[in-house]
Design an enzyme around this catalytic site. Sequence first.
Site, PDB file in Angstrom:
ATOM      1  N   VAL A 137      10.793   3.125 -10.966  1.00 33.54           N
ATOM      2  CA  VAL A 137      10.401   4.494 -11.339  1.00 33.54           C
ATOM      3  C   VAL A 137      11.177   5.448 -10.446  1.00 33.54           C
ATOM      4  CG1 VAL A 137       8.491   6.146 -11.522  1.00 33.54           C
ATOM      5  CG2 VAL A 137       8.109   3.732 -12.070  1.00 33.54           C
ATOM      6  N   GLN A 183       7.566  -9.543   7.791  1.00 29.91           N
ATOM      7  CA  GLN A 183       8.811  -9.125   7.142  1.00 29.91           C
ATOM      8  C   GLN A 183       9.485  -7.936   7.814  1.00 29.91           C
ATOM      9  OE1 GLN A 183       6.579  -8.413   3.330  1.00 29.91           O
ATOM     10  NE2 GLN A 183       8.038  -6.767   3.049  1.00 29.91           N
ATOM     11  N   GLY A 213       5.453   4.160  -8.875  1.00 26.79           N
ATOM     12  CA  GLY A 213       6.103   2.865  -9.111  1.00 26.79           C
ATOM     13  C   GLY A 213       5.074   1.747  -9.109  1.00 26.79           C
ATOM     14  N   HIS A 214       4.139   1.809  -8.153  1.00 24.06           N
ATOM     15  CA  HIS A 214       3.073   0.797  -8.107  1.00 24.06           C
ATOM     16  C   HIS A 214       2.169   0.914  -9.347  1.00 24.06           C
ATOM     17  CE1 HIS A 214       3.880   1.245  -3.639  1.00 24.06           C
ATOM     18  NE2 HIS A 214       3.998  -0.045  -3.808  1.00 24.06           N
ATOM     19  N   HIS A 251       2.319   4.616  -5.065  1.00 23.29           N
ATOM     20  CA  HIS A 251       2.946   5.730  -5.775  1.00 23.29           C
ATOM     21  C   HIS A 251       3.102   5.346  -7.245  1.00 23.29           C
ATOM     22  CE1 HIS A 251       6.504   3.229  -5.503  1.00 23.29           C
ATOM     23  NE2 HIS A 251       6.441   3.244  -4.182  1.00 23.29           N
ATOM     24  N   GLY A 270       0.791  -1.219   0.000  1.00 22.09           N
ATOM     25  CA  GLY A 270       0.000   0.000   0.000  1.00 22.09           C
ATOM     26  C   GLY A 270       0.826   1.273   0.000  1.00 22.09           C
ATOM     27  N   LYS A 280      13.627  -2.415  -8.036  1.00 22.03           N
ATOM     28  CA  LYS A 280      14.321  -1.730  -6.929  1.00 22.03           C
ATOM     29  C   LYS A 280      14.692  -2.756  -5.855  1.00 22.03           C
ATOM     30  CE  LYS A 280      13.824   1.740  -3.345  1.00 22.03           C
ATOM     31  NZ  LYS A 280      13.695   0.880  -2.160  1.00 22.03           N
ATOM     32  N   GLN A 339      14.678  -9.347  -3.671  1.00 18.30           N
ATOM     33  CA  GLN A 339      13.327  -9.882  -3.477  1.00 18.30           C
ATOM     34  C   GLN A 339      12.829 -10.525  -4.776  1.00 18.30           C
ATOM     35  OE1 GLN A 339       9.914  -7.933  -1.298  1.00 18.30           O
ATOM     36  NE2 GLN A 339       9.364  -7.237  -3.347  1.00 18.30           N
ATOM     37  N   SER A 347       7.469   3.824  -0.825  1.00 20.05           N
ATOM     38  CA  SER A 347       6.419   4.273   0.107  1.00 20.05           C
ATOM     39  C   SER A 347       7.039   4.951   1.324  1.00 20.05           C
ATOM     40  CB  SER A 347       5.583   3.083   0.560  1.00 20.05           C
ATOM     41  OG  SER A 347       5.069   2.429  -0.557  1.00 20.05           O
TER      42      SER A 347
HETATM   43  O1  PAF Z   1       7.670  -5.362  -2.094  1.00 14.74           O
HETATM   44  C1  PAF Z   1       6.732  -5.319  -1.268  1.00 14.74           C
HETATM   45  O2  PAF Z   1       5.956  -4.368  -1.234  1.00 14.74           O
HETATM   46  C2  PAF Z   1       6.543  -6.475  -0.295  1.00 14.74           C
HETATM   47  O3  PAF Z   1       7.760  -7.005   0.090  1.00 14.74           O
HETATM   48  C3  PAF Z   1       5.594  -7.561  -0.827  1.00 14.74           C
HETATM   49  C4  PAF Z   1       6.164  -8.228  -2.059  1.00 14.74           C
HETATM   50  C5  PAF Z   1       4.244  -6.959  -1.144  1.00 14.74           C
HETATM   51  C6  PAF Z   1       5.406  -8.636   0.241  1.00 14.74           C
HETATM   52  O4  PAF Z   1       4.821  -8.134   1.390  1.00 14.74           O
END
Ligand code: PAF
Length: 276
Positions: A173, A60, A36-37, A34, A31, A146, A150, A183
């Site tokens: 972005v 996490q 990038g999302h 921005h 959430g 970025k 991951q 975020s």
């Molecule tokens: O990149 C993220 O925003 C988080 O690590 C993800 C992949 C949504 C997992 O919670």
Amino acid sequence: MKIITDIEEMKEFSRNLKKTSKKVSFVPTMGKLHAGHKKLVEEAKKYGEAVVSIFVNPMQFAPNEDFNTYPRDIESDAEILSDINTSCLFYPSGDIVKNNETFLIDPKYSEQFEGVFRPGHFQGVLTIVMKLFCIVEPDFAFFGLKDYQQYILIKKMAEDYFLDVKIIPVETVREKCGLALSSRNGYFDEEGKKAACAFYEALRKTADLFKTGEKSAEKLTYFVIKELINSGFAIDYARIADKGLNGGKRTVEQGDILLAAARFKKIRLLDNIFFG
Ligand code: PAF
């Protein structure tokens, strides 16, 4: 845009899409959306019906990290997603992780780069992404470059578990000064913002040095460390690896990547650049 909070309803929504031969294109997020999302969603829409999840995943975050203060704005996020024609927002409650007793780990990659500085982080990421994949059953899933480590870990997880999902990377972005959108950028004051811009600038200058002929991994690493220290950063790591995240390189080649994380006062920055 359909908004779903219930796990079973989400499964049904996805399965119904597939029954009508539609593809499910999934963008997992935490959430506070921005540009990038938005780019991730725009990419997702090219492949099928865009399903976006918003869940700030407690698994996490380490106890000393910002889980409680992580920016949240579900109303504005829902509006943004609806405006860009997202098919479905999945907004699960904490039940999705309640009583969880099994976890996915990746010992090799989790203990390098970010894994060293954020113990348990990737275990939390892999576990939540696997849960979301089991619920949403996507055909495609989109991750920003970025967070390169991951992306690599999730791609590996999908391969190792024979998941029927194609993991698609999406370009970072950036603001005009090169700062990657995040975020957490709202945490910066004016001084922090300036430093944040200098962070990517150091990476960019190192990539430029490669372009002008410097191929020694040691010299390029030394260069970026010096640049970051001169800009006032405390460095967590600055390392060069191949695109599969294998380090220990002596000579840098086109397509290799420089990954770095550093702190300016209380702000931690993470970014990377490819040598091209
Ligand atoms: O990149 C993220 O925003 C988080 O690590 C993800 C992949 C949504 C997992 O919670």
